[in-house]
Scaffold this motif. Sequence first.
Motif, PDB file in Angstrom:
ATOM      1  N   THR A   3       0.816  -1.207   0.000  1.00  0.00           N
ATOM      2  CA  THR A   3       0.000   0.000   0.000  1.00  0.00           C
ATOM      3  C   THR A   3       0.847   1.253   0.000  1.00  0.00           C
ATOM      4  O   THR A   3       0.328   2.351   0.049  1.00  0.00           O
ATOM      5  CB  THR A   3      -0.930   0.021   1.228  1.00  0.00           C
ATOM      6  OG1 THR A   3      -0.137  -0.101   2.413  1.00  0.00           O
ATOM      7  CG2 THR A   3      -1.921  -1.130   1.174  1.00  0.00           C
ATOM      8  N   SER A   4       2.152   1.133  -0.029  1.00  0.00           N
ATOM      9  CA  SER A   4       3.004   2.304  -0.092  1.00  0.00           C
ATOM     10  C   SER A   4       2.950   2.906  -1.486  1.00  0.00           C
ATOM     11  O   SER A   4       2.528   2.274  -2.447  1.00  0.00           O
ATOM     12  CB  SER A   4       4.444   1.925   0.259  1.00  0.00           C
ATOM     13  OG  SER A   4       4.906   0.937  -0.627  1.00  0.00           O
ATOM     14  N   THR A   5       3.399   4.159  -1.608  1.00  0.00           N
ATOM     15  CA  THR A   5       3.368   4.832  -2.900  1.00  0.00           C
ATOM     16  C   THR A   5       4.263   4.100  -3.888  1.00  0.00           C
ATOM     17  O   THR A   5       5.437   3.890  -3.637  1.00  0.00           O
ATOM     18  CB  THR A   5       3.852   6.286  -2.760  1.00  0.00           C
ATOM     19  OG1 THR A   5       3.017   6.951  -1.809  1.00  0.00           O
ATOM     20  CG2 THR A   5       3.782   6.997  -4.099  1.00  0.00           C
ATOM     21  N   HIS A  70     -12.089   8.518  -4.347  1.00  0.00           N
ATOM     22  CA  HIS A  70     -12.248   8.125  -2.945  1.00  0.00           C
ATOM     23  C   HIS A  70     -13.714   7.966  -2.586  1.00  0.00           C
ATOM     24  O   HIS A  70     -14.126   6.960  -1.992  1.00  0.00           O
ATOM     25  CB  HIS A  70     -11.583   9.170  -2.044  1.00  0.00           C
ATOM     26  CG  HIS A  70     -11.450   8.720  -0.621  1.00  0.00           C
ATOM     27  ND1 HIS A  70     -10.969   9.531   0.386  1.00  0.00           N
ATOM     28  CD2 HIS A  70     -11.737   7.531  -0.024  1.00  0.00           C
ATOM     29  CE1 HIS A  70     -10.969   8.860   1.526  1.00  0.00           C
ATOM     30  NE2 HIS A  70     -11.420   7.641   1.298  1.00  0.00           N
ATOM     31  N   ASN A  74     -15.387   4.237  -1.872  1.00  0.00           N
ATOM     32  CA  ASN A  74     -15.895   4.063  -0.514  1.00  0.00           C
ATOM     33  C   ASN A  74     -17.382   3.714  -0.539  1.00  0.00           C
ATOM     34  O   ASN A  74     -17.837   2.827   0.190  1.00  0.00           O
ATOM     35  CB  ASN A  74     -15.651   5.334   0.293  1.00  0.00           C
ATOM     36  CG  ASN A  74     -16.013   5.146   1.756  1.00  0.00           C
ATOM     37  OD1 ASN A  74     -15.422   4.326   2.456  1.00  0.00           O
ATOM     38  ND2 ASN A  74     -16.998   5.906   2.227  1.00  0.00           N
ATOM     39  N   ALA A  80     -10.548  -1.163   2.151  1.00  0.00           N
ATOM     40  CA  ALA A  80      -9.710   0.000   2.445  1.00  0.00           C
ATOM     41  C   ALA A  80      -8.317  -0.084   1.825  1.00  0.00           C
ATOM     42  O   ALA A  80      -7.819   0.918   1.296  1.00  0.00           O
ATOM     43  CB  ALA A  80      -9.610   0.197   3.961  1.00  0.00           C
ATOM     44  N   PRO A  81      -7.634  -1.249   1.849  1.00  0.00           N
ATOM     45  CA  PRO A  81      -6.305  -1.298   1.214  1.00  0.00           C
ATOM     46  C   PRO A  81      -6.356  -0.990  -0.278  1.00  0.00           C
ATOM     47  O   PRO A  81      -5.449  -0.341  -0.814  1.00  0.00           O
ATOM     48  CB  PRO A  81      -5.842  -2.738   1.475  1.00  0.00           C
ATOM     49  CG  PRO A  81      -6.595  -3.167   2.688  1.00  0.00           C
ATOM     50  CD  PRO A  81      -7.935  -2.510   2.568  1.00  0.00           C
ATOM     51  N   ARG A  84      -6.697   2.760  -0.684  1.00  0.00           N
ATOM     52  CA  ARG A  84      -5.424   3.445  -0.439  1.00  0.00           C
ATOM     53  C   ARG A  84      -4.483   3.293  -1.636  1.00  0.00           C
ATOM     54  O   ARG A  84      -3.801   4.244  -2.031  1.00  0.00           O
ATOM     55  CB  ARG A  84      -4.772   2.906   0.837  1.00  0.00           C
ATOM     56  CG  ARG A  84      -5.478   3.324   2.119  1.00  0.00           C
ATOM     57  CD  ARG A  84      -4.597   3.071   3.334  1.00  0.00           C
ATOM     58  NE  ARG A  84      -4.327   1.662   3.526  1.00  0.00           N
ATOM     59  CZ  ARG A  84      -5.088   0.849   4.266  1.00  0.00           C
ATOM     60  NH1 ARG A  84      -6.181   1.332   4.858  1.00  0.00           N
ATOM     61  NH2 ARG A  84      -4.766  -0.423   4.422  1.00  0.00           N
ATOM     62  N   GLN A  85      -4.434   2.091  -2.221  1.00  0.00           N
ATOM     63  CA  GLN A  85      -3.558   1.880  -3.368  1.00  0.00           C
ATOM     64  C   GLN A  85      -4.037   2.696  -4.567  1.00  0.00           C
ATOM     65  O   GLN A  85      -3.225   3.266  -5.311  1.00  0.00           O
ATOM     66  CB  GLN A  85      -3.488   0.400  -3.730  1.00  0.00           C
ATOM     67  CG  GLN A  85      -2.400   0.105  -4.767  1.00  0.00           C
ATOM     68  CD  GLN A  85      -2.302  -1.359  -5.105  1.00  0.00           C
ATOM     69  OE1 GLN A  85      -3.314  -2.061  -5.136  1.00  0.00           O
ATOM     70  NE2 GLN A  85      -1.099  -1.852  -5.353  1.00  0.00           N
ATOM     71  N   LEU A  87      -5.656   5.565  -4.514  1.00  0.00           N
ATOM     72  CA  LEU A  87      -5.337   6.972  -4.278  1.00  0.00           C
ATOM     73  C   LEU A  87      -3.842   7.231  -4.452  1.00  0.00           C
ATOM     74  O   LEU A  87      -3.436   8.294  -4.937  1.00  0.00           O
ATOM     75  CB  LEU A  87      -5.794   7.390  -2.878  1.00  0.00           C
ATOM     76  CG  LEU A  87      -7.299   7.248  -2.604  1.00  0.00           C
ATOM     77  CD1 LEU A  87      -7.640   7.777  -1.215  1.00  0.00           C
ATOM     78  CD2 LEU A  87      -8.126   7.963  -3.661  1.00  0.00           C
ATOM     79  N   ALA A  88      -3.009   6.243  -4.054  1.00  0.00           N
ATOM     80  CA  ALA A  88      -1.565   6.395  -4.248  1.00  0.00           C
ATOM     81  C   ALA A  88      -1.221   6.442  -5.740  1.00  0.00           C
ATOM     82  O   ALA A  88      -0.346   7.200  -6.159  1.00  0.00           O
ATOM     83  CB  ALA A  88      -0.816   5.250  -3.565  1.00  0.00           C
TER      84      ALA A  88
END
Length: 304
Positions: A3-5, A70, A74, A80-81, A84-85, A87-88
């Motif tokens: 999930t990091s950028t 988002h 949602n 959620a993961p 997040r990915q 959005l990254a």
Amino acid sequence: MTTSTPASVPCAPSCDAPSLPPVLVGALMRHHRTRAGLSQLKAGHIIESSGSRISDLETARTVLPVSSAHALLNAYGAPAPEIRQALALLALPDHQHRIDCFAPTPAWVDALIAGSRSVHVYSADPASLSHFSPAASPAPGVPGGRPSTPRRCRMVLLLSESLLNLAWDGHPAAAHLPHLLRLAENGVISVHLVPGQLDAHASLLAEYTYTVRGWNGTVTDRLRRQIFVAHHDGAPGSVGNGGAAAAERQLLQQAARIARPLQWSLHQLRQAARAQQQDMAVDGPRAAFSRPVSSPDTRARRTA
């Protein structure tokens, strides 16, 4: 899932190949919207917009704002993961054609399959096939909503012949072969065996011909729409398109050129799968099936 950028490679603004982040996130939004049983019109109400606006966002025809992605993901109930990915990905600057540290979940794979005209997969590692989802499997829609009806696409699996040797030797890593055989016999996928083992940089490489921004059927248009996802065992993979994916495109083209004919490949897969099942059922020699010793006389048919 990572999930990091993700790391990425920017591209010149004049490039005609679509930038990857809005294409990937648009596909994911479409996937979760249809799983939720929502029409584009109803989805538009979530962001106080129209159904045509949702269509433009899902097919990357227009800029995809982070806030809209988002809100929609949602509302669709995406994990959620994955949000997040997504959005990254959208936070990456400029025009992107290669994204590293990309670890797609089954939902990402199903999203690309549902939006593609064809999918070609090359594998030389039995463990890697766990990443390969041969058909989208939508969840029931919300009460009162429309059921999801993902469009079927042509799916071709280019499988290294070395994997069959594992089955003949009774290796547990080949236990997936009966499942592949069922998919092939039911017409869900076409399996072509590839002699030898190509110099692949990943355990599994998939080519999705994604139908973003319409479709005119030309070779140039097809190349512009190809998205390559590489899976690396034990490490995040990568995704690329355009000129940044030239090496991946060449590898799959090579595999397709030397692939065995469909019916011969299916026969060998059937023999190996049955031998594997017999070996798992009883100990002792397998007298009913003989290991293939020669290649087909007919010319291998192109699969791409």
